[in-house]
Each structure stands twice: as C-alpha cells, then as structure tokens.
Motif scaffolding. Structure first.
Motif, PDB file in Angstrom:
ATOM      1  N   GLU A 141       0.922  -1.198   0.044  1.00 36.11           N
ATOM      2  CA  GLU A 141      -0.064   0.027  -0.074  1.00 36.11           C
ATOM      3  C   GLU A 141       0.511   1.061  -0.174  1.00 36.11           C
ATOM      4  O   GLU A 141       0.673   2.388  -0.625  1.00 36.11           O
ATOM      5  CB  GLU A 141      -1.017  -0.053   1.243  1.00 36.11           C
ATOM      6  CG  GLU A 141      -2.166  -0.900   0.942  1.00 36.11           C
ATOM      7  CD  GLU A 141      -3.257  -0.737   2.234  1.00 36.11           C
ATOM      8  OE1 GLU A 141      -3.768  -1.750   2.689  1.00 36.11           O
ATOM      9  OE2 GLU A 141      -3.165   0.391   2.714  1.00 36.11           O
ATOM     10  N   MET A 142       2.000   1.203   0.891  1.00 38.63           N
ATOM     11  CA  MET A 142       2.834   2.459   0.968  1.00 38.63           C
ATOM     12  C   MET A 142       3.566   2.848  -0.597  1.00 38.63           C
ATOM     13  O   MET A 142       3.524   3.796  -0.982  1.00 38.63           O
ATOM     14  CB  MET A 142       3.777   2.121   1.961  1.00 38.63           C
ATOM     15  CG  MET A 142       3.509   2.272   3.362  1.00 38.63           C
ATOM     16  SD  MET A 142       2.756   3.817   3.726  1.00 38.63           S
ATOM     17  CE  MET A 142       4.330   4.687   3.750  1.00 38.63           C
ATOM     18  N   GLY A 143       3.890   1.621  -1.256  1.00 37.31           N
ATOM     19  CA  GLY A 143       4.289   1.616  -2.439  1.00 37.31           C
ATOM     20  C   GLY A 143       3.624   2.271  -3.457  1.00 37.31           C
ATOM     21  O   GLY A 143       3.625   3.078  -4.355  1.00 37.31           O
ATOM     22  N   ARG A 144       2.214   1.748  -3.523  1.00 36.96           N
ATOM     23  CA  ARG A 144       1.284   1.946  -4.402  1.00 36.96           C
ATOM     24  C   ARG A 144       0.525   3.344  -4.220  1.00 36.96           C
ATOM     25  O   ARG A 144       0.319   4.273  -4.911  1.00 36.96           O
ATOM     26  CB  ARG A 144       0.101   1.040  -4.556  1.00 36.96           C
ATOM     27  CG  ARG A 144      -0.794   1.146  -5.647  1.00 36.96           C
ATOM     28  CD  ARG A 144      -2.124  -0.011  -5.472  1.00 36.96           C
ATOM     29  NE  ARG A 144      -2.512   0.176  -4.237  1.00 36.96           N
ATOM     30  CZ  ARG A 144      -3.379  -0.816  -3.562  1.00 36.96           C
ATOM     31  NH1 ARG A 144      -3.692  -1.763  -4.125  1.00 36.96           N
ATOM     32  NH2 ARG A 144      -3.819  -0.495  -2.213  1.00 36.96           N
ATOM     33  N   ASP A 145       0.081   3.384  -3.023  1.00 37.27           N
ATOM     34  CA  ASP A 145      -0.921   4.699  -2.619  1.00 37.27           C
ATOM     35  C   ASP A 145      -0.118   5.943  -2.046  1.00 37.27           C
ATOM     36  O   ASP A 145      -0.708   6.873  -1.926  1.00 37.27           O
ATOM     37  CB  ASP A 145      -1.991   4.101  -1.676  1.00 37.27           C
ATOM     38  CG  ASP A 145      -2.592   3.078  -2.274  1.00 37.27           C
ATOM     39  OD1 ASP A 145      -3.412   2.122  -1.553  1.00 37.27           O
ATOM     40  OD2 ASP A 145      -2.898   3.038  -3.399  1.00 37.27           O
ATOM     41  N   SER A 197       9.843  -0.294  -1.936  1.00 40.29           N
ATOM     42  CA  SER A 197       8.604  -0.797  -0.888  1.00 40.29           C
ATOM     43  C   SER A 197       7.760  -1.986  -1.322  1.00 40.29           C
ATOM     44  O   SER A 197       7.458  -2.853  -0.900  1.00 40.29           O
ATOM     45  CB  SER A 197       7.599   0.190  -0.686  1.00 40.29           C
ATOM     46  OG  SER A 197       6.760   0.034   0.426  1.00 40.29           O
ATOM     47  N   VAL A 198       7.428  -1.954  -2.758  1.00 36.67           N
ATOM     48  CA  VAL A 198       6.697  -3.041  -3.482  1.00 36.67           C
ATOM     49  C   VAL A 198       7.522  -4.234  -3.429  1.00 36.67           C
ATOM     50  O   VAL A 198       7.119  -5.475  -3.214  1.00 36.67           O
ATOM     51  CB  VAL A 198       6.126  -2.607  -4.809  1.00 36.67           C
ATOM     52  CG1 VAL A 198       5.430  -3.841  -5.485  1.00 36.67           C
ATOM     53  CG2 VAL A 198       5.267  -1.510  -4.678  1.00 36.67           C
ATOM     54  N   ASN A 199       8.815  -4.037  -3.712  1.00 38.51           N
ATOM     55  CA  ASN A 199       9.555  -5.274  -3.764  1.00 38.51           C
ATOM     56  C   ASN A 199       9.910  -6.012  -2.362  1.00 38.51           C
ATOM     57  O   ASN A 199       9.862  -7.333  -2.147  1.00 38.51           O
ATOM     58  CB  ASN A 199      11.117  -4.857  -4.358  1.00 38.51           C
ATOM     59  CG  ASN A 199      11.164  -4.942  -5.982  1.00 38.51           C
ATOM     60  OD1 ASN A 199      10.364  -5.784  -6.377  1.00 38.51           O
ATOM     61  ND2 ASN A 199      11.719  -3.894  -6.383  1.00 38.51           N
ATOM     62  N   GLN A 200       9.739  -5.176  -1.248  1.00 38.23           N
ATOM     63  CA  GLN A 200       9.826  -5.668  -0.105  1.00 38.23           C
ATOM     64  C   GLN A 200       8.579  -6.528   0.149  1.00 38.23           C
ATOM     65  O   GLN A 200       8.516  -7.545   0.792  1.00 38.23           O
ATOM     66  CB  GLN A 200      10.028  -4.556   1.096  1.00 38.23           C
ATOM     67  CG  GLN A 200      11.369  -4.100   1.172  1.00 38.23           C
ATOM     68  CD  GLN A 200      11.604  -2.918   2.134  1.00 38.23           C
ATOM     69  OE1 GLN A 200      10.780  -1.881   2.083  1.00 38.23           O
ATOM     70  NE2 GLN A 200      12.404  -3.025   2.948  1.00 38.23           N
ATOM     71  N   ALA A 204       0.791  -5.838  -7.012  1.00 35.48           N
ATOM     72  CA  ALA A 204       1.940  -5.595  -6.920  1.00 35.48           C
ATOM     73  C   ALA A 204       2.725  -5.586  -8.347  1.00 35.48           C
ATOM     74  O   ALA A 204       3.650  -4.438  -8.359  1.00 35.48           O
ATOM     75  CB  ALA A 204       2.821  -6.547  -5.934  1.00 35.48           C
ATOM     76  N   HIS A 205       2.818  -6.495  -9.256  1.00 32.67           N
ATOM     77  CA  HIS A 205       3.324  -6.372 -10.426  1.00 32.67           C
ATOM     78  C   HIS A 205       2.667  -5.439 -11.314  1.00 32.67           C
ATOM     79  O   HIS A 205       3.703  -4.556 -12.028  1.00 32.67           O
ATOM     80  CB  HIS A 205       2.884  -7.637 -11.238  1.00 32.67           C
ATOM     81  CG  HIS A 205       3.560  -8.865 -10.525  1.00 32.67           C
ATOM     82  ND1 HIS A 205       3.067 -10.373 -10.789  1.00 32.67           N
ATOM     83  CD2 HIS A 205       4.798  -9.088  -9.987  1.00 32.67           C
ATOM     84  CE1 HIS A 205       4.111 -10.886 -10.064  1.00 32.67           C
ATOM     85  NE2 HIS A 205       4.998 -10.513  -9.516  1.00 32.67           N
ATOM     86  N   MET A 206       1.427  -4.988 -11.094  1.00 37.98           N
ATOM     87  CA  MET A 206       0.978  -3.875 -11.997  1.00 37.98           C
ATOM     88  C   MET A 206       1.618  -2.479 -11.368  1.00 37.98           C
ATOM     89  O   MET A 206       1.861  -1.546 -12.191  1.00 37.98           O
ATOM     90  CB  MET A 206      -0.440  -3.719 -11.589  1.00 37.98           C
ATOM     91  CG  MET A 206      -0.912  -2.413 -12.396  1.00 37.98           C
ATOM     92  SD  MET A 206      -2.866  -2.215 -11.740  1.00 37.98           S
ATOM     93  CE  MET A 206      -2.457  -1.607 -10.219  1.00 37.98           C
TER      94      MET A 206
END
Length: 490
Positions: free
Chosen positions: A159-163, A177-180, A194-196
C-alpha cells in the motif's frame, strides 16, 4: 380520548418488553450479525455486509460497556468503515476507523489497533492528506513489526508503494517498498496488484523493459479494473516507443476492460442502505418483541393498569387545554396553507420566467450559431479535444496547451452557455481554476477518456478527481446525481 388511552397503553407495553430484553441476548445477536456481515464482505456483497454491520452497531450501542461489547463495537466500526471507503464516503470512513481505534485501545487489542491505523491511513490518503496518511501507516508498521505480523507488513509495504510513494512522486522508494512486499509474500490477487504497481513505477522511471515485464505478469488477474490500468500503461509505453500498432491494440483492450469494470460497479449504492436501514431495524425489533411474549404478560398488564390510572388523571386535567391548543393549531394550519399558495404562485412565475429566458437563448439566428461554432473550432483546446474524440493517435496526442488557450476556451463556453463559468463559481465558489476547466470540458460533452488525456492523467485518477470535486468542492456528497448531471444542470 379512548383512542389516545389505547395508544398510551400500547406504548407502555412496548417499553416494558424492551426493558426485559437482556443485554446478554443483544450481545449474542450482535455477534451473530457481525459474523454474517464478515461472510457477506468476503463474498463482495458490500451493501448487504454494511447493512449487517449497522444492525450489529445498533444492538451493541444499546448494551452495557463491557470489554466484549467494546471489542465487538471496534470490529463492527472497522468493517463498516471499509465498506464506506469502497463507496467513496471518505469522511464517514475516517470517523468509523477512528471509533474502532478508540475501542481497540480500550481493550488493548494490538492487532485491532494495527488494522485501524492502517485503515485510517487509507481514509485520509483517499482525501490526498498524504502527510497524515504516512503517520497512520507508520503507526501500523510499528505494531506489525512488534507482533511480527508478516501478512500485515506485506500489505503495508504494498500500500505504501502504490498509494503513498507513487502518488507523491517518490518512485524509487515506491519500487523498493513493493519489492519488500513481494519478498515477504502476498496472495495471488495482491501479487497481481504488486506487479501492476511495479510496472507503472518503472514506466515513470523510463525503464520500459522492466515495466513491460511486470505489467505482463499482472495480466494474469481476472479483475477488469486492474487489467484496464495495465493496458493503459502498456498503451503509453507503446506510444512512447513509436509502436503504434501495439498502441492501437492496447487501447482497444483498455476500452473493453473499462466498460467491463464500469458494469461491475454500476449497482453499488451504499447511501440506499443507510436510508432503508431504519425501517428494517424497526421491523426486526417488532419481530423480536413478538417472540419474547411469555410469562412477562402479567407484568405488562400490571404496568398497563397503573399507567391507565395515571394517564386518566392527566387527561382529565389537561383536556380543556388541549381543546384550546387544537383551535390555535387550526388557525396556524390555515395561515400556513395561505403561505403555501403564495409560494406556489411565486414558483410558477419563476418557472415561466426561466423558460422564457431559455427560449430567448435558443432562438439565436442560425447565422449567429454557425459563427460561434466556427470561432469555437479555432480554439486550441476545443480543436485538440475534438481530434482526440475522433481518433487517438500520435498526431492527436502531440499537443501543448497554454493558459491563454484555456482562458479562451472558457470564454467561448460562456458565450455558448450563457455565462456558464460565472454561474458555476457562484454556486460552488470553492472550485479551482483547473476544476472550472474540467467542468467546461464536461459541459461541452467530451468523454472521460478525452478529458483524462487533456489533463495528462490516468482515467481512474480522473474518476477520483471528479469524486473529490463533487464531495469536497461542491459539497454534494449526498447527491445521487453523477458529476456530469450536476454540471449540465448549471
């Protein structure tokens, strides 16, 4: 007078029945209703789930404040807030999650507090309050780390990576963040998200090969909304690389999935639940009263007899006052009726005047209308939007608009629609310059896709922006009309 006495006796009986309803039974009913709501939420039946959570809250709030009832109230509020967020009711969402947080703090429930902090972050992030959102997410992070909840940590990193990081432009931090989140482990659906997200972040950092790799991975998802965003990004990459054949293909797939996603959400209406719940709650309460009739009937009869004696004394004392009050009420009704007739007459006059003004505007000579249309097509904003409406290609996407172009466009829109922007700002003075531009584009009938391209933003981001304009700038959060209907009504 006999009718009044019977009514008062019946009310006394209902109150006696309500007093006999045990707190333990209400708690058991609320717990059962909460479980039903959770099952409905898992089935994505959000309206029915929200109705169950509202019923459970009504029962809990009538019970004594024990640790069990406080804990259950927190769970109900947190789930209800999630349903409100799904339907864009951001202020109500935040209030419910804050109430849940208060309840979980009282019961020292670390898991509940962690979830409520995360959900509060979601609510304020949806309102673009990014600093406050980061604070709530950080609080959830601290608790998740302390109790070693890997599932929550993965969700929070995603959520932090995306939003947050992607929305605030910190793309490198967003990728990290998303890779973590992927390293910790995600479910199938969250893995696709996550991939998107990684695909979009790498596109923003101009690493197209990595972006395409993750975007193609995300296409395993069956969700039309997710695939719509993926195809939109793939279209942008193909267009930037000059592969127009693929760009056209991705545009068609984007349009197809956009229509499917719109159809999936067409019937969601959380506002209807809130308005219908009161009647259903009353019906449920009456059914409960009928089921509890047993030996308590003797107590009800005794209370009714006592109430009858008291009421008889009160009625005899005040009967003359009531007659006088009825006479005064009759005179007031007559005055109100006369006032209503006057208001109706004034309204009819206003409607006739408004119709006459509209006829005068519509009766412009054909020559004048043709001249105005020719002038409109000389405006760069209008010409660009018209070109995008007819065909989206490299030529139509290669445009640059200045503030003068926009000001000219708004002035011409005012000419056609009789001072539209001035009337719009009189009704909604909170609107910004870009908000007025969006309203003028919508007033001229351009599609959401064309407007999102002119704003240089993704289509789903434009949908969110329309929602924020309606709720925050126009203060029309309870209005069931669409954004376009509101604009066209000005």
């Amino acid at each position: 007078m006999n009718k009044n006495l019977r009514t008062l006796i019946l009310m006394t009986a209902v109150l006696a029945l309500a007093a006999c309803d045990s707190a333990t039974k209400r708690l058991e009913q609320a717990q059962a209703i909460y479980k039903e709501g959770v099952e409905l939420r898992e089935q994505r039946r959000s309206e029915e789930a929200a109705e169950k959570f509202l019923q459970g809250l009504a029962l809990v709030q009538r019970s004594d404040k024990t640790s069990e009832t406080v804990q259950l109230e927190g769970q109900l509020c947190d789930n209800l807030g999630a349903m409100y967020l799904k339907h864009g009711l951001f202020e109500e969402t935040f209030m419910q999650h804050q109430q849940a947080l208060t309840c979980f703090k009282q019961t020292a429930d670390s898991t509940g507090m962690m979830t409520a902090y995360r959900n509060s972050g979601r609510a304020v992030r949806a309102q673009e309050q990014y600093t406050q959102a980061k604070q709530y997410y950080d609080s959830a992070f601290r608790i998740a780390t302390f109790i070693d909840d890997e599932a929550m940590l993965a969700d929070l990193y995603l959520e932090m990576g995306r939003d947050y990081y992607m929305e605030t432009g910190n793309f490198a931090k967003g990728i990290e963040s998303v890779n973590q989140a992927l390293e910790i482990g995600l479910g199938d659906n969250d893995t696709d998200i996550a991939h998107m997200t990684l695909g979009i972040l790498y596109y923003y950092t101009r690493e197209n090969d990595k972006a395409k790799s993750f975007l193609n991975e995300a296409l395993r998802s069956e969700r039309a909304g997710l695939k719509m965003s993926v195809y939109q990004t793939l279209y942008a990459i193909a267009e930037s690389e000059g592969d127009y054949q693929k760009a056209v293909q991705y545009h068609k797939l984007f349009t197809s999935n956009m229509m499917e996603a719109d159809a999936e959400h067409a019937n969601e209406n959380i506002q209807r639940i809130k308005s219908e719940y009161e009647l259903k709650a009353q019906q449920s309460e009456l059914e409960s009263l009928h089921r509890t009739r047993d030996l308590k009937l003797y107590l009800i009869i005794a209370l009714a007899v006592i109430a009858l004696l008291v009421i008889l004394l009160i009625v005899r004392k005040k009967i003359s006052d009531n007659k006088l009050e009825m006479e005064r009420f009759g005179r007031q009704v007559e005055r109100d009726q006369n006032r209503i007739h006057e208001l109706v007459s004034d309204m009819e006059t206003l409607i006739r005047t408004n119709d006459e003004l509209r006829r005068n505007q519509q009766n412009l000579p054909p020559k004048d209308l043709m001249s105005i249309q020719k002038i409109m097509m000389r405006n760069k904003v209008m010409a660009t939007a018209q070109a995008l409406s007819e065909e989206i290609n490299n030529d139509s996407l290669n445009f640059e608009l200045t503030d003068n172009d926009w000001n000219d466009f708004i002035s011409l829109t005012d000419l056609i629609f009789d001072g539209f922007s001035q009337r719009l700002l009189q009704l909604y003075p909170k609107l910004s310059q870009w908000d007025v531009r969006i309203c003028c584009l919508s007033k001229n009938g351009f599609s959401n896709q064309v407007i999102s391209i002119l704003l240089d933003t993704q289509t789903d981001s434009y949908y969110k922006r329309k929602t924020r304009i309606k709720q925050k700038k126009m203060d029309l959060g309870d209005d069931n009309r669409s954004f376009e209907e509101i604009v066209n009504a000005v």
